[in-house]
Design a protein around this motif. Structure first.
Motif, PDB file in Angstrom:
ATOM      1  N   MET A   1       9.771  63.778  34.602  1.00 26.57           N
ATOM      2  CA  MET A   1       9.677  62.557  33.789  1.00 26.57           C
ATOM      3  C   MET A   1      10.733  62.590  32.677  1.00 26.57           C
ATOM      4  N   LEU A   2      11.324  61.452  32.407  1.00 30.77           N
ATOM      5  CA  LEU A   2      12.303  61.405  31.317  1.00 30.77           C
ATOM      6  C   LEU A   2      11.600  61.639  29.982  1.00 30.77           C
ATOM      7  N   GLU A   3      12.339  62.247  29.045  1.00 27.71           N
ATOM      8  CA  GLU A   3      11.738  62.497  27.710  1.00 27.71           C
ATOM      9  C   GLU A   3      11.298  61.206  27.043  1.00 27.71           C
ATOM     10  N   GLU A   4      12.114  60.156  27.237  1.00 25.80           N
ATOM     11  CA  GLU A   4      11.752  58.857  26.636  1.00 25.80           C
ATOM     12  C   GLU A   4      10.408  58.368  27.158  1.00 25.80           C
ATOM     13  N   VAL A   5      10.166  58.622  28.446  1.00 25.00           N
ATOM     14  CA  VAL A   5       8.915  58.160  29.046  1.00 25.00           C
ATOM     15  C   VAL A   5       7.748  58.977  28.491  1.00 25.00           C
ATOM     16  N   GLU A   6       7.999  60.259  28.331  1.00 23.47           N
ATOM     17  CA  GLU A   6       6.957  61.129  27.769  1.00 23.47           C
ATOM     18  C   GLU A   6       6.571  60.645  26.365  1.00 23.47           C
ATOM     19  N   ARG A   7       7.586  60.317  25.579  1.00 24.52           N
ATOM     20  CA  ARG A   7       7.327  59.813  24.207  1.00 24.52           C
ATOM     21  C   ARG A   7       6.593  58.475  24.272  1.00 24.52           C
ATOM     22  N   TRP A   8       7.045  57.621  25.217  1.00 23.93           N
ATOM     23  CA  TRP A   8       6.426  56.284  25.350  1.00 23.93           C
ATOM     24  C   TRP A   8       4.964  56.401  25.757  1.00 23.93           C
ATOM     25  N   LEU A   9       4.683  57.336  26.658  1.00 25.94           N
ATOM     26  CA  LEU A   9       3.295  57.513  27.112  1.00 25.94           C
ATOM     27  C   LEU A   9       2.372  57.819  25.937  1.00 25.94           C
ATOM     28  N   THR A  10       2.854  58.638  25.022  1.00 25.70           N
ATOM     29  CA  THR A  10       2.037  58.975  23.853  1.00 25.70           C
ATOM     30  C   THR A  10       1.936  57.793  22.901  1.00 25.70           C
ATOM     31  N   ALA A  11       3.050  57.133  22.687  1.00 29.34           N
ATOM     32  CA  ALA A  11       3.068  56.080  21.665  1.00 29.34           C
ATOM     33  C   ALA A  11       2.448  54.775  22.134  1.00 29.34           C
ATOM     34  N   ARG A  12       2.543  54.484  23.423  1.00 28.33           N
ATOM     35  CA  ARG A  12       2.200  53.129  23.880  1.00 28.33           C
ATOM     36  C   ARG A  12       1.034  53.082  24.864  1.00 28.33           C
ATOM     37  N   SER A  13       0.276  54.181  24.970  1.00 29.31           N
ATOM     38  CA  SER A  13      -0.924  54.155  25.812  1.00 29.31           C
ATOM     39  C   SER A  13      -2.142  54.157  24.899  1.00 29.31           C
ATOM     40  N   SER A  14      -3.146  53.378  25.278  1.00 25.72           N
ATOM     41  CA  SER A  14      -4.394  53.385  24.499  1.00 25.72           C
ATOM     42  C   SER A  14      -5.550  53.114  25.447  1.00 25.72           C
ATOM     43  N   LYS A  15      -6.749  53.087  24.873  1.00 27.85           N
ATOM     44  CA  LYS A  15      -7.953  52.831  25.679  1.00 27.85           C
ATOM     45  C   LYS A  15      -8.558  51.511  25.228  1.00 27.85           C
ATOM     46  N   ALA A  16      -9.299  50.863  26.128  1.00 28.88           N
ATOM     47  CA  ALA A  16      -9.915  49.584  25.758  1.00 28.88           C
ATOM     48  C   ALA A  16     -10.810  49.759  24.532  1.00 28.88           C
ATOM     49  N   SER A  17     -11.456  50.935  24.420  1.00 24.25           N
ATOM     50  CA  SER A  17     -12.368  51.146  23.287  1.00 24.25           C
ATOM     51  C   SER A  17     -11.621  51.262  21.948  1.00 24.25           C
ATOM     52  N   ASP A  18     -10.278  51.423  22.007  1.00 23.32           N
ATOM     53  CA  ASP A  18      -9.498  51.444  20.758  1.00 23.32           C
ATOM     54  C   ASP A  18      -9.368  50.046  20.154  1.00 23.32           C
ATOM     55  N   TRP A  19      -9.799  49.029  20.941  1.00 23.12           N
ATOM     56  CA  TRP A  19      -9.568  47.646  20.512  1.00 23.12           C
ATOM     57  C   TRP A  19     -10.891  46.877  20.415  1.00 23.12           C
ATOM     58  N   PRO A  20     -11.726  47.232  19.412  1.00 22.64           N
ATOM     59  CA  PRO A  20     -13.004  46.520  19.279  1.00 22.64           C
ATOM     60  C   PRO A  20     -12.782  45.049  18.906  1.00 22.64           C
ATOM     61  N   LEU A  21     -13.759  44.238  19.307  1.00 22.22           N
ATOM     62  CA  LEU A  21     -13.634  42.790  19.116  1.00 22.22           C
ATOM     63  C   LEU A  21     -13.327  42.394  17.677  1.00 22.22           C
ATOM     64  N   ALA A  22     -14.049  43.029  16.732  1.00 21.13           N
ATOM     65  CA  ALA A  22     -13.877  42.619  15.330  1.00 21.13           C
ATOM     66  C   ALA A  22     -12.418  42.792  14.900  1.00 21.13           C
ATOM     67  N   ARG A  23     -11.804  43.885  15.367  1.00 24.54           N
ATOM     68  CA  ARG A  23     -10.403  44.146  15.005  1.00 24.54           C
ATOM     69  C   ARG A  23      -9.489  43.073  15.621  1.00 24.54           C
ATOM     70  N   LEU A  24      -9.799  42.709  16.865  1.00 28.67           N
ATOM     71  CA  LEU A  24      -8.963  41.700  17.537  1.00 28.67           C
ATOM     72  C   LEU A  24      -9.100  40.344  16.865  1.00 28.67           C
ATOM     73  N   LEU A  25     -10.337  40.006  16.475  1.00 30.81           N
ATOM     74  CA  LEU A  25     -10.552  38.695  15.845  1.00 30.81           C
ATOM     75  C   LEU A  25      -9.796  38.601  14.525  1.00 30.81           C
ATOM     76  N   ASP A  26      -9.831  39.686  13.749  1.00 31.97           N
ATOM     77  CA  ASP A  26      -9.071  39.700  12.484  1.00 31.97           C
ATOM     78  C   ASP A  26      -7.574  39.526  12.766  1.00 31.97           C
ATOM     79  N   ALA A  27      -7.099  40.275  13.757  1.00 32.12           N
ATOM     80  CA  ALA A  27      -5.668  40.230  14.067  1.00 32.12           C
ATOM     81  C   ALA A  27      -5.273  38.844  14.580  1.00 32.12           C
ATOM     82  N   LYS A  28      -6.153  38.241  15.369  1.00 34.46           N
ATOM     83  CA  LYS A  28      -5.855  36.903  15.905  1.00 34.46           C
ATOM     84  C   LYS A  28      -5.766  35.894  14.755  1.00 34.46           C
TER      85      LYS A  28
END
Ligand code: UPG
Ligand code: 3PG
Length: 332
Positions: A1-28
């Protein structure tokens, strides 16, 4: 895997549970964004209603996260449209959108048309054949887009069980992904190698991106979108969210073979555009009549299908300077 991809995997992957509704509503609210959810559907009467009902109840009635829920009927012969409308979706037949542009068959076609029939700043696509659907698929892929203006496209990632008769194998689904799409992306676009489900139909994007993308009309649409988005916004403009497990209706091997052919054509075309395939003096166009075989009493019978890939231009070029008559929807 390219190093950039390795860095991207850490920085840009998350889980659905990281995004609770209340947080999304505020952001929206803070972003003042409108959100559309779109389901492309061809003969999905068994599953479309439950998906529509979950999005409607959880994300439109319980909280004001989703502003618009559209099912685009891709020419169904069953009760897909009726069931979707009864569950609370706006339903449009593909021919009702941009009626001056004759429709062609395919999933990419209805995704493309949906851009002309929705108004959301963020558009979330969800396949209509999902079983045991949870609306956290939608909140998950919206999370990074609502919280980070530098992110433009978010794909869902998940486990893919394979349903074989009455058995449900815990893995083994995503056969075209593993045998065709992933090898092609790793070979030619290694920056995209970090996407767990590059072909998945559950993803959200900014309208400002979607309207700049060409749309192959068939199953090449996701492959094209990843490659073209990489070129437009770079890897850091993309993200992926783990939404758990995805169960869906499996196509037969012949259908998947035709899907694979479309994906290969979309990839070759982009290699060509990027100047990575230099034609010889006598360039030979791909032969797009695909022959497959089935067993009959007398032996193997060939069946040929046209797998030519048609590509729609970026919606922005079509809408520019045109007054769009928004079509009337059936259902809510
Ligand atoms: O002509 C069509 C074909 C399909 N669909 C709908 O598109 C969705 C996905 O189609 P499906 O046949 O279930 O695709 P899969 O075999 O599951 O293929 C996977 O891989 C494809 C290629 O990337 C993606 O388009 C799919 O979303 C993804 O689930 C479903 O809601 C279909 O009803 C249409 O609307 N029109
Ligand atoms: O994504 C894929 O590879 C295709 O949709 C096939 O999926 P399946 O093997 O789960 O039917």
């Amino acid at each position: 895997m390219l190093e950039e991809v390795e860095r991207w995997l850490t920085a840009r992957s998350s889980k659905a549970s990281d995004w609770p509704l209340a947080r999304l509503l505020d952001a929206k609210r803070a972003a003042g964004a409108r959100i559309s959810v779109v389901l492309p559907a061809l003969d999905e009467e068994e599953t479309v209603g439950a998906i529509v009902a979950a999005v409607r109840e959880d994300l439109m009635e319980a909280v004001p996260l989703v502003d618009e829920l559209l099912v685009v009927d891709s020419g169904s012969a069953d009760r897909t449209a009726e069931n979707a409308a009864a569950a609370g979706a706006k339903v449009l037949h593909r021919d009702e959108i941009l009626p001056a542009v004759p429709s062609v068959r395919g999933k990419g076609e209805v995704l493309w048309r949906s851009l002309a029939a929705t108004t959301g700043d963020l558009v979330c696509f969800v396949d209509a054949d999902l079983k045991a659907f949870s609306s956290t698929v939608v909140t998950g892929v919206l999370g990074p887009l609502l919280s980070d203006p530098d992110i433009h496209l978010v794909k869902a990632m998940y486990d893919r069980p394979l349903v074989a008769g009455s058995a449900v194998l815990p893995a083994g689904g995503g056969r075209v992904t593993e045998l065709v799409a992933r090898p092609i992306l790793n070979l030619h676009w290694p920056l995209l190698a970090g996407f767990v489900q590059p072909l998945g139909g559950e993803y959200a994007a900014r309208r400002s991106l979607l309207e700049r993308l060409p749309f192959p009309t068939g199953y090449g649409v996701e492959t094209a979108m990843l490659i073209d988005t990489l070129a437009l916004v770079g890897l850091d403009g993309m993200a992926q969210v783990d939404v758990g497990v995805r169960l869906h209706h499996h196509q037969d091997d012949a259908g998947l073979g035709r899907m694979a052919s479309e994906i290969m054509q979309v990839a070759w075309e982009r290699l060509h555009r990027e100047g990575r395939i230099v034609p010889g003096e006598e360039a030979v166009e791909p032969h797009t009549l695909m022959t497959q075989f089935h067993r009959e009493a007398e032996g193997f019978a060939p069946r040929s299908t046209d797998v030519t890939v048609v590509e729609r231009p970026p919606m922005r070029t079509l809408l520019r300077g045109q007054e769009l008559a928004r079509p009337q929807a059936s259902g809510a």
